[in-house]
Design a protein around this motif. Structure first.
Motif, PDB file in Angstrom:
ATOM      1  N   MET A  47       0.806  -1.129  -0.255  1.00 25.24           N
ATOM      2  CA  MET A  47      -0.088  -0.043   0.126  1.00 25.24           C
ATOM      3  C   MET A  47       0.897   1.245   0.102  1.00 25.24           C
ATOM      4  O   MET A  47       0.714   2.138  -0.844  1.00 25.24           O
ATOM      5  CB  MET A  47      -1.015  -0.096   1.114  1.00 25.24           C
ATOM      6  N   ARG A  48       2.007   1.329   0.812  1.00 27.62           N
ATOM      7  CA  ARG A  48       2.817   2.491   0.726  1.00 27.62           C
ATOM      8  C   ARG A  48       3.497   2.645  -0.472  1.00 27.62           C
ATOM      9  O   ARG A  48       3.634   3.853  -0.928  1.00 27.62           O
ATOM     10  CB  ARG A  48       3.778   2.306   1.856  1.00 27.62           C
ATOM     11  N   LEU A  49       3.626   1.654  -1.327  1.00 23.96           N
ATOM     12  CA  LEU A  49       4.281   1.833  -2.381  1.00 23.96           C
ATOM     13  C   LEU A  49       3.274   2.534  -3.555  1.00 23.96           C
ATOM     14  O   LEU A  49       3.620   3.323  -4.403  1.00 23.96           O
ATOM     15  CB  LEU A  49       4.978   0.262  -3.208  1.00 23.96           C
ATOM     16  N   LEU A  50       2.181   1.551  -3.524  1.00 28.02           N
ATOM     17  CA  LEU A  50       1.159   2.392  -4.651  1.00 28.02           C
ATOM     18  C   LEU A  50       0.629   3.912  -4.002  1.00 28.02           C
ATOM     19  O   LEU A  50       0.466   4.639  -5.040  1.00 28.02           O
ATOM     20  CB  LEU A  50      -0.039   1.393  -4.375  1.00 28.02           C
ATOM     21  N   ALA A  51       0.820   4.333  -2.951  1.00 28.82           N
ATOM     22  CA  ALA A  51       0.550   5.548  -2.492  1.00 28.82           C
ATOM     23  C   ALA A  51       1.544   6.598  -2.608  1.00 28.82           C
ATOM     24  O   ALA A  51       1.682   7.612  -2.407  1.00 28.82           O
ATOM     25  CB  ALA A  51       0.218   5.546  -1.042  1.00 28.82           C
ATOM     26  N   GLN A  52       2.739   5.916  -3.052  1.00 22.70           N
ATOM     27  CA  GLN A  52       4.317   6.591  -3.311  1.00 22.70           C
ATOM     28  C   GLN A  52       4.723   7.269  -2.118  1.00 22.70           C
ATOM     29  O   GLN A  52       5.177   8.289  -2.061  1.00 22.70           O
ATOM     30  CB  GLN A  52       3.698   7.726  -4.462  1.00 22.70           C
ATOM     31  N   LYS A  53       4.505   6.424  -0.937  1.00 26.81           N
ATOM     32  CA  LYS A  53       5.049   6.863   0.234  1.00 26.81           C
ATOM     33  C   LYS A  53       6.418   6.190   0.521  1.00 26.81           C
ATOM     34  O   LYS A  53       7.040   6.459   1.501  1.00 26.81           O
ATOM     35  CB  LYS A  53       4.054   6.565   1.395  1.00 26.81           C
TER      36      LYS A  53
END
Length: 616
Positions: A47-53
């Motif tokens: 999720m963090r990757l997809l949210a670009q976090k």
């Protein structure tokens, strides 16, 4: 459906461990996706990757240029120095957001009982979570990503969030991705499920129940394939072992094929199994609360009663779930039953053979052994354990709990929240209690571990008391539920959690009616006080008393519900007007009805602003 964002060939590693390996996923408009998997398998990382976090080691995340993404982290990211109002709406004027019915609905659903002017740092963990959720949801995001949004939410909060996500967009608009262990929530809001495991992501159609069925079918098919492979492997092994001298004369391609088959044995996934431990014999008498009251000192209101002359009897083998509003005393009830605190009045009777054990929310009991390693904690209880007719060492027992050989030698202080909860539950079970009390046992546990815990509790022969907001767990492992509604009483719930939600709605409706009557009488009192010079108000140095502020909060909640109904009626009228575009007579009638509705809406919005001024 239009593409919103996605990840192509995403790979990321932490140390020597590969978490995601060449994962490709995408979000389209209308997607409602739940993400499941074991703790540590990469759900939050994905999720963090997809949210670009976070940045992947390989691969890339792309999104449509105009897509607005909202992301709720598990950690506390709010500025503690801000007030609740500033944290949620920033420096926007009240009229800018108060006129929006969707924002008012979010405020009423999440933070109606939170002091608007309190500093964020002074809030409880649950209140901070709700403030962070409100801050995210009032923004017009195209994609929402929620990492464990149901943590710290009570049953009502989870139900409200589910309703909001189901109605936030039209079916073909927007998208959300949610990581949660709440299986009822997954079934209620998700139309697709992603399972993250072993560095890959497997997609399934449907919510949690459909995912479980599909995974069971997938595992059955895999078992059939594996059975055939095992049979073939046995034949090839037998062929290879017919004597070393003969092997040189065997065809080379047969040897290579057999070796490849043997090398193709898949690595087993970590098994998560909790052992059913022996339980001390339980007599006829367990625990009875008779006419029990419990009061505590409230600095602002003097002595306040948490329980008022309650009677509760636990029978041998009884399985009861407890739900209730925050602050109603659910955890305190467990402490009363366990004998950790004594009542102000009344009597608590415990059977002579009762051996209680309590799994607390914070699992602070492990603090005293934080320097020990996992296997050492269990070894302190016993060296060997009789489980299912077999004798196991401490190492074998914790391995069945999902702690690998490497994890067994991890210090307790370095464990994750879910691992601490698993370890403490096993620690309690090896003590062979016959009355088990669990306070929010599902916190920090993944769905596989939850299923394993439920399997243990299904076969638990003693008395079980579970406090939880997880409806799935309560309905699975308890036979009936009790409700604490904050009025000092304990109510039986023959209709389960649904009945509890109805009771809460009725209580709020009654509160609205009382507050309306109170507001009318309060107006008369205010007029009289003003005529007499308002000496009481001047003496206190406050423009509004706490009672007036409570009434104002109730009035706000009532107005918000009415505005929500008007918004639904307004949308219905607009749809009818669009359908009657060629019928001018009908169109005129509908327009007149709409204007009347807008007049009511304007009056309510003014009343809302007036009530909100009382809280400033």
């Amino acid at each position: 459906m239009a593409h919103l964002l996605g990840g192509e060939n995403l790979s990321i590693s932490f140390g020597t461990r590969s978490v995601l390996d060449g994962v490709t996923v995408g979000l389209e408009e209308g997607d409602r996706i739940g993400v499941v998997g074991r703790n540590g398998d990469g759900k939050s990382t994905l999720m963090r990757l997809l949210a670009q976090k976070a940045t992947p080691d390989a691969g890339r995340v792309t999104k449509r240029r105009d897509v607005n993404v909202g992301y709720l982290d598990q950690s506390d990211v709010l500025d503690g120095d801000l007030t609740v109002g500033a944290a949620i709406v920033g420096d926007r004027a009240d009229h800018e957001w108060a006129a929006n019915p969707k924002i008012r609905d979010i405020m009423g659903g999440l933070v109606a009982d939170v002091d608007w002017h309190a500093q964020v740092r002074s809030l409880s963990g649950g209140q901070k979570r709700r403030v962070a959720l409100a801050k995210l949801l009032i923004e017009p995001h195209d994609v929402i990503m929620l990492d464990e949004p149901t943590n710290h939410l009570d049953v009502e909060g989870v139900a409200w969030l589910a309703r909001h996500l189901k109605t936030r967009w039209r079916p073909t608009e927007g998208a959300f991705l949610v990581v949660t262990h709440d299986r009822w929530f997954l079934d209620e809001v998700c139309t697709d499920t992603w399972e993250v495991h072993d560095g890959i992501v497997d997609p399934f159609d449907g919510g949690y129940a459909a995912y479980v069925l599909a995974r069971a079918e997938r595992d059955r098919m895999a078992a059939v394939v594996e059975g055939k492979r095992q049979n073939l492997m046995k034949k090839e092994l037998a062929w290879l072992r017919r004597g070393a001298p003969a092997r040189t004369s065997k065809p080379k391609f047969r040897i290579e094929a057999a070796n490849a088959l043997i090398a193709d044995v898949p690595e087993p996934r970590d098994s998560v199994a909790l052992s059913k431990m022996a339980t001390a014999r339980l007599g006829k008498d367990v625990i009875d609360l008779e006419d029990v009251s419990l009061a505590y000192d409230d600095p602002s209101a003097g002595t306040a009663a948490l329980f008022d002359r309650i009677t509760l009897r636990l029978a041998p083998g009884e399985r009861v779930g407890v739900v209730g509003v925050n602050g109603a005393g659910k955890s305190t009830l467990l402490r009363l039953l366990a004998g950790e605190i004594e009542p102000t009045s009344g009597r608590v009777r415990r059977g002579k053979t009762v051996v209680p054990a309590v799994l607390s929310q914070e699992v602070r009991e492990l603090d005293e052994v934080s320097d020990l390693r996992v296997v050492e904690v269990i070894q302190r209880e016993k060296q060997t354990f009789a489980v299912g007719g077999k004798e196991l060492t401490a190492g074998q027992l914790v391995e069945q709990l999902g702690f690998t050989n490497e994890k067994q030698w991890t210090r307790v202080s370095e464990l994750s929240g879910g691992e601490r909860r698993r370890l403490q539950l096993l620690r309690l079970l090896v003590g062979e209690p016959n009355v088990l009390m669990l306070d929010e046992p599902t916190n920090d546990l993944d769905t596989d571990t939850l299923a394993a815990v439920e399997d243990v509790l299904d076969g638990w022969p003693g008395t079980l008391v579970v406090v939880s907001h997880d409806r799935y767990l309560l309905e699975r492992v308890t036979d009936h539920q009790l409700a604490l509604l904050g009025d000092g009483k304990v109510r039986d719930l023959p209709g389960g959690v649904e009945q509890y939600l109805r009771l809460r709605e009725e209580a709020l409706a009654a509160s609205d009616a009382a507050s309306s009557a109170g507001a009318a009488s309060g107006e008369a009192r205010t007029t009289a006080a003003t005529a007499s010079g308002g000496r009481a108000s001047a003496a206190s140095g406050s423009a509004h008393s706490e009672a007036e502020k409570r009434d104002a909060r109730k009035e706000l909640a009532r107005i918000e519900r009415q505005l929500g109904k008007i918004a639904a009626q307004e949308e219905k009228l607009h749809a009818q007007m669009a359908a009657s575009a060629d019928d001018y007579g009908r169109l005129g009638e509908l327009n007149a009805e709409l204007q009347g509705l807008l007049g009511q809406k304007e009056e309510l919005e003014l009343a809302w602003l007036e009530a909100s001024e009382v809280l400033e």
